[in-house]
Design a protein around this motif. Structure first.
Motif, PDB file in Angstrom:
ATOM      1  N   ARG A  11       0.811  -1.220   0.000  1.00  0.00           N
ATOM      2  CA  ARG A  11       0.000   0.000   0.000  1.00  0.00           C
ATOM      3  C   ARG A  11       0.837   1.259   0.000  1.00  0.00           C
ATOM      4  NH1 ARG A  11      -3.400  -1.667  -2.653  1.00  0.00           N
ATOM      5  NH2 ARG A  11      -5.023  -2.988  -1.859  1.00  0.00           N
ATOM      6  N   GLY A  12       2.111   1.159   0.353  1.00  0.00           N
ATOM      7  CA  GLY A  12       2.989   2.323   0.349  1.00  0.00           C
ATOM      8  C   GLY A  12       4.442   1.899   0.367  1.00  0.00           C
ATOM      9  N   GLY A  31      -5.938   3.553  -7.966  1.00  0.00           N
ATOM     10  CA  GLY A  31      -4.694   3.643  -8.724  1.00  0.00           C
ATOM     11  C   GLY A  31      -3.528   3.918  -7.811  1.00  0.00           C
ATOM     12  N   GLY A  32      -2.425   4.327  -8.403  1.00  0.00           N
ATOM     13  CA  GLY A  32      -1.220   4.571  -7.618  1.00  0.00           C
ATOM     14  C   GLY A  32      -0.645   5.941  -7.882  1.00  0.00           C
ATOM     15  N   LEU A  33      -0.001   6.517  -6.867  1.00  0.00           N
ATOM     16  CA  LEU A  33       0.665   7.811  -6.968  1.00  0.00           C
ATOM     17  C   LEU A  33       2.157   7.578  -6.793  1.00  0.00           C
ATOM     18  CD1 LEU A  33       0.543  10.922  -7.104  1.00  0.00           C
ATOM     19  CD2 LEU A  33       0.348  10.898  -4.609  1.00  0.00           C
ATOM     20  N   ASN A  34       2.949   8.076  -7.744  1.00  0.00           N
ATOM     21  CA  ASN A  34       4.382   7.832  -7.781  1.00  0.00           C
ATOM     22  C   ASN A  34       5.106   9.177  -7.751  1.00  0.00           C
ATOM     23  OD1 ASN A  34       7.009   7.324  -8.672  1.00  0.00           O
ATOM     24  ND2 ASN A  34       6.378   5.721 -10.069  1.00  0.00           N
ATOM     25  N   LEU A  35       5.887   9.446  -6.714  1.00  0.00           N
ATOM     26  CA  LEU A  35       6.651  10.690  -6.589  1.00  0.00           C
ATOM     27  C   LEU A  35       8.136  10.351  -6.585  1.00  0.00           C
ATOM     28  CD1 LEU A  35       4.626  12.283  -3.654  1.00  0.00           C
ATOM     29  CD2 LEU A  35       4.338  12.717  -6.088  1.00  0.00           C
ATOM     30  N   SER A  36       8.903  11.036  -7.437  1.00  0.00           N
ATOM     31  CA  SER A  36      10.321  10.758  -7.538  1.00  0.00           C
ATOM     32  C   SER A  36      11.122  12.047  -7.386  1.00  0.00           C
ATOM     33  CB  SER A  36      10.636  10.121  -8.892  1.00  0.00           C
ATOM     34  OG  SER A  36      12.025   9.940  -9.036  1.00  0.00           O
ATOM     35  N   SER A  38      14.391  12.296  -7.865  1.00  0.00           N
ATOM     36  CA  SER A  38      15.539  12.353  -8.773  1.00  0.00           C
ATOM     37  C   SER A  38      15.274  13.215  -9.993  1.00  0.00           C
ATOM     38  CB  SER A  38      15.950  10.949  -9.213  1.00  0.00           C
ATOM     39  OG  SER A  38      14.905  10.343  -9.956  1.00  0.00           O
ATOM     40  N   ASP A  39      14.052  13.190 -10.529  1.00  0.00           N
ATOM     41  CA  ASP A  39      13.748  14.001 -11.708  1.00  0.00           C
ATOM     42  C   ASP A  39      12.503  14.870 -11.512  1.00  0.00           C
ATOM     43  OD1 ASP A  39      11.714  12.130 -11.823  1.00  0.00           O
ATOM     44  OD2 ASP A  39      12.328  11.270 -13.720  1.00  0.00           O
ATOM     45  N   GLY A  40      11.989  14.935 -10.303  1.00  0.00           N
ATOM     46  CA  GLY A  40      10.812  15.755 -10.018  1.00  0.00           C
ATOM     47  C   GLY A  40       9.526  15.205 -10.588  1.00  0.00           C
ATOM     48  N   ARG A  41       9.529  13.974 -11.006  1.00  0.00           N
ATOM     49  CA  ARG A  41       8.372  13.355 -11.651  1.00  0.00           C
ATOM     50  C   ARG A  41       7.253  13.084 -10.654  1.00  0.00           C
ATOM     51  NH1 ARG A  41       9.594   7.582 -13.555  1.00  0.00           N
ATOM     52  NH2 ARG A  41       9.710   7.504 -11.313  1.00  0.00           N
ATOM     53  N   VAL A  42       6.036  13.379 -11.075  1.00  0.00           N
ATOM     54  CA  VAL A  42       4.835  13.000 -10.334  1.00  0.00           C
ATOM     55  C   VAL A  42       3.958  12.257 -11.321  1.00  0.00           C
ATOM     56  CG1 VAL A  42       2.788  13.795  -9.111  1.00  0.00           C
ATOM     57  CG2 VAL A  42       4.951  15.003  -8.820  1.00  0.00           C
ATOM     58  N   GLN A  43       3.584  11.047 -10.996  1.00  0.00           N
ATOM     59  CA  GLN A  43       2.806  10.237 -11.919  1.00  0.00           C
ATOM     60  C   GLN A  43       1.664   9.573 -11.172  1.00  0.00           C
ATOM     61  OE1 GLN A  43       5.162   7.094 -13.585  1.00  0.00           O
ATOM     62  NE2 GLN A  43       3.844   6.886 -15.362  1.00  0.00           N
ATOM     63  N   TRP A  44       0.472   9.618 -11.744  1.00  0.00           N
ATOM     64  CA  TRP A  44      -0.692   8.941 -11.174  1.00  0.00           C
ATOM     65  C   TRP A  44      -1.178   7.933 -12.189  1.00  0.00           C
ATOM     66  CZ3 TRP A  44      -6.309  10.483 -11.787  1.00  0.00           C
ATOM     67  CH2 TRP A  44      -7.119   9.664 -11.017  1.00  0.00           C
TER      68      TRP A  44
END
Length: 61
Positions: A11-12, A31-36, A38-44
């Motif tokens: 779950r996390g 769905g899922g939330l992805n925060l990175s 290294s490159d400032g990416r935010v993806q849902w």
């Protein structure tokens, strides 16, 4: 570190990669939330065709 629910589904996740950049992933029924860091990416990644990348009132001005 990965956190699981009672059914042993992830779950996390909180992680640090080899370059010492942080990474966080949250999983849910929508769905899922992805925060990175290294490159400032935010993806849902929504499931069942949920709306993505929609504009808010503030963004459309």
């Amino acid at each position: 570190m990965t956190m699981f629910n009672a059914g042993k589904l992830p779950r996390g996740t909180l992680a640090v990669d080899a370059a010492s950049s942080g990474h966080m992933v949250l999983y849910g029924t929508g769905g899922g939330l992805n925060l990175s860091a290294s490159d400032g990416r935010v993806q849902w990644n929504p499931v069942n065709g949920a709306a993505q990348n929609f504009q808010t009132g503030r963004e459309s001005r």
